[in-house]
Write an enzyme that holds these catalytic residues in place. Sequence first.
Site, short mmCIF file in Angstrom:
data_model
loop_
_atom_site.label_atom_id
_atom_site.label_comp_id
_atom_site.label_asym_id
_atom_site.label_seq_id
_atom_site.Cartn_x
_atom_site.Cartn_y
_atom_site.Cartn_z
N ILE A 117 0.84 -1.20 0.00
CA ILE A 117 0.00 0.00 0.00
C ILE A 117 0.88 1.26 0.00
CG2 ILE A 117 -1.88 1.23 1.16
CD1 ILE A 117 -2.56 -1.67 0.05
N ILE B 42 23.71 4.77 -23.55
CA ILE B 42 24.50 5.95 -23.97
C ILE B 42 25.63 6.20 -22.96
CG2 ILE B 42 24.42 8.47 -24.29
CD1 ILE B 42 21.64 8.21 -25.42
N GLU C 206 -1.14 -0.56 -9.89
CA GLU C 206 -2.48 -0.24 -10.41
C GLU C 206 -2.85 -1.13 -11.60
OE1 GLU C 206 -3.98 3.67 -10.25
OE2 GLU C 206 -2.43 4.36 -8.88
N1 CAA Z 1 -15.79 0.91 -13.57
C1 CAA Z 1 -16.99 0.56 -13.06
N2 CAA Z 1 -17.38 -0.74 -12.88
C2 CAA Z 1 -16.49 -1.69 -13.22
C3 CAA Z 1 -15.22 -1.40 -13.73
C4 CAA Z 1 -14.89 -0.05 -13.91
N3 CAA Z 1 -13.71 0.29 -14.42
N4 CAA Z 1 -14.55 -2.55 -13.96
C5 CAA Z 1 -15.38 -3.55 -13.62
N5 CAA Z 1 -16.56 -3.01 -13.17
C6 CAA Z 1 -17.74 -3.74 -12.75
C7 CAA Z 1 -18.19 -4.71 -13.85
O1 CAA Z 1 -19.07 -4.04 -14.77
C8 CAA Z 1 -18.89 -5.78 -13.09
O2 CAA Z 1 -20.19 -5.37 -12.74
P1 CAA Z 1 -21.51 -6.27 -13.11
O3 CAA Z 1 -21.15 -7.68 -12.73
O4 CAA Z 1 -22.57 -5.66 -12.25
O5 CAA Z 1 -21.70 -6.10 -14.55
C9 CAA Z 1 -18.10 -5.85 -11.78
O6 CAA Z 1 -17.42 -4.59 -11.65
C10 CAA Z 1 -17.09 -6.98 -11.78
O7 CAA Z 1 -16.23 -6.76 -12.88
P2 CAA Z 1 -15.49 -7.93 -13.62
O8 CAA Z 1 -16.46 -9.06 -13.79
O9 CAA Z 1 -14.83 -7.40 -14.83
O10 CAA Z 1 -14.43 -8.36 -12.52
P3 CAA Z 1 -13.26 -9.44 -12.57
O11 CAA Z 1 -13.21 -10.15 -11.28
O12 CAA Z 1 -13.36 -10.26 -13.82
O13 CAA Z 1 -11.88 -8.58 -12.59
C11 CAA Z 1 -10.12 -7.19 -13.24
C12 CAA Z 1 -11.61 -7.56 -13.31
C13 CAA Z 1 -9.99 -6.24 -14.40
C14 CAA Z 1 -9.14 -8.31 -13.47
C15 CAA Z 1 -9.85 -6.52 -11.87
O14 CAA Z 1 -9.82 -7.47 -10.84
C16 CAA Z 1 -8.59 -5.69 -11.86
O15 CAA Z 1 -8.55 -4.57 -12.37
N6 CAA Z 1 -7.50 -6.22 -11.25
C17 CAA Z 1 -6.29 -5.47 -11.04
C18 CAA Z 1 -6.31 -4.81 -9.70
C19 CAA Z 1 -5.38 -3.68 -9.63
O16 CAA Z 1 -5.22 -2.88 -10.54
N7 CAA Z 1 -4.74 -3.55 -8.48
C20 CAA Z 1 -3.86 -2.46 -8.24
C21 CAA Z 1 -3.87 -2.12 -6.77
S1 CAA Z 1 -3.69 -0.43 -6.41
C22 CAA Z 1 -2.09 -0.05 -6.58
O17 CAA Z 1 -1.30 -0.77 -7.12
C23 CAA Z 1 -1.75 1.30 -6.11
C24 CAA Z 1 -0.38 1.55 -5.73
O18 CAA Z 1 -0.18 1.87 -4.61
C25 CAA Z 1 0.72 1.51 -6.73
#
Ligand code: CAA
Length: 382
Positions: free
Chosen positions: A158, A339, A365
Amino acid sequence: MKLAEFTDKHNAFREEVREFAKKELLSESTQIDRKGEFPWHIINKIKERGWLGVPFPEKYGGLGLDTTSYIILVEEIARVCASTAIMIAAHVSLACQPLYAHGTEEQKEKYLIPLACGEKVGSFGLTEANAGSDAGATETTVKLIGDKWIINGNKRFITNGTIADIIVFTASQDRTKKTHGISAFIVEKGTKGYEAGKEEDKMGLRGSITSELHFEDCELPKENLLGEEYEGFKVFMETLDGGRISIGVLALGIAQGALDYGIKYAQEHDLNGKPLYKFQWVQKIVADAATEIMAARHLIYHAAMLKDKGEKRITEEGAIAKLYASEIATRVCYKLHSILGEDGLTRKYPMERFLRDTKLMEIGEGTSEIQRIVIARQILGK
Ligand code: CAA
């Protein structure tokens, strides 16, 4: 490089941040990396300028500028010190933004205002040991007992963890429902049962904080739910759509910083009596880097400007910008590194820092593999 769409106000803001970065940060960035300590002295100066709340309205403690201005800020800071830039990015786009988009007026008053005006630091608790790329697999649980939420579980990796005063995080009310069982909450430092844990000793971004968060029978009042019950996954995914633009611009800033330094080195050094910049192989590296950086800049500011125009969903544009910018940044830093020849292997020059700092951009992210899944689903459907 100027983009046609920037307004005079954007260009003036960029100049202001660039001047600050040159005067206050350039001479500090090596030490921030070497010491691996959070740069409070720099953040305090950034806070005084109101830059920890750039895109939020003044009534919520912000500067009342737009997303494009905030992205300009992160780019110019990352160009000089990515450790400082990621603190700003996590604070603004991951902690303040979901409070602004989904908080009640009371929550905005209590949490967004002190964050946006820089009195407090924010963070975003999503990742867990068994829920990284698969964010829906959240194991942290929450139960409503009487009028209190009881939270148990642990978060990992985090950004701003130990220094955060206000943390937005996810917990599952019903793990059988996966993404649809998750809700979002707000916890404050000092709440009984909540504690930030071990800090990571990272290869890059060494001046930024990355830590664990622990919840053990942590009691939160009912009003600390952020958004609707069972809608936390969507709140967090929507937050990441915007957050991915800031990771993209962090990558862009690092790549531009590496190019700035590669050019300087090539102009100041000779190889067998011939200035380095006159060699065709050096010119090719510089020209390719400038081209890829310009393409990334277009993708990033396109996504930011769409957000400013009120586009509701920028999932595809944010993921494309982040994927492209983070991958070219790694490539560009790697090539520019050559370089410097053997000098590049030493810590005397900042090139090795750019190379180490940029790796996180392909992971944080959402990894590049996750961005490809997100983009493909937007184009092809799930
Ligand atoms: N906006 C709004 N709603 C969204 C959305 C979005 N961008 N993405 C998904 N949803 C909704 C979907 O529409 C779905 O809703 P319904 O079922 O009602 O239609 C629901 O959320 C579930 O979505 P998915 O079925 O697509 O979910 P999934 O389990 O298949 O996973 C995933 C999707 C894209 C793999 C997701 O888990 C993901 O993005 N994983 C990566 C996580 C990530 O980026 N972590 C980073 C942590 S933060 C960090 O790193 C910060 C730092 O400090 C550097």
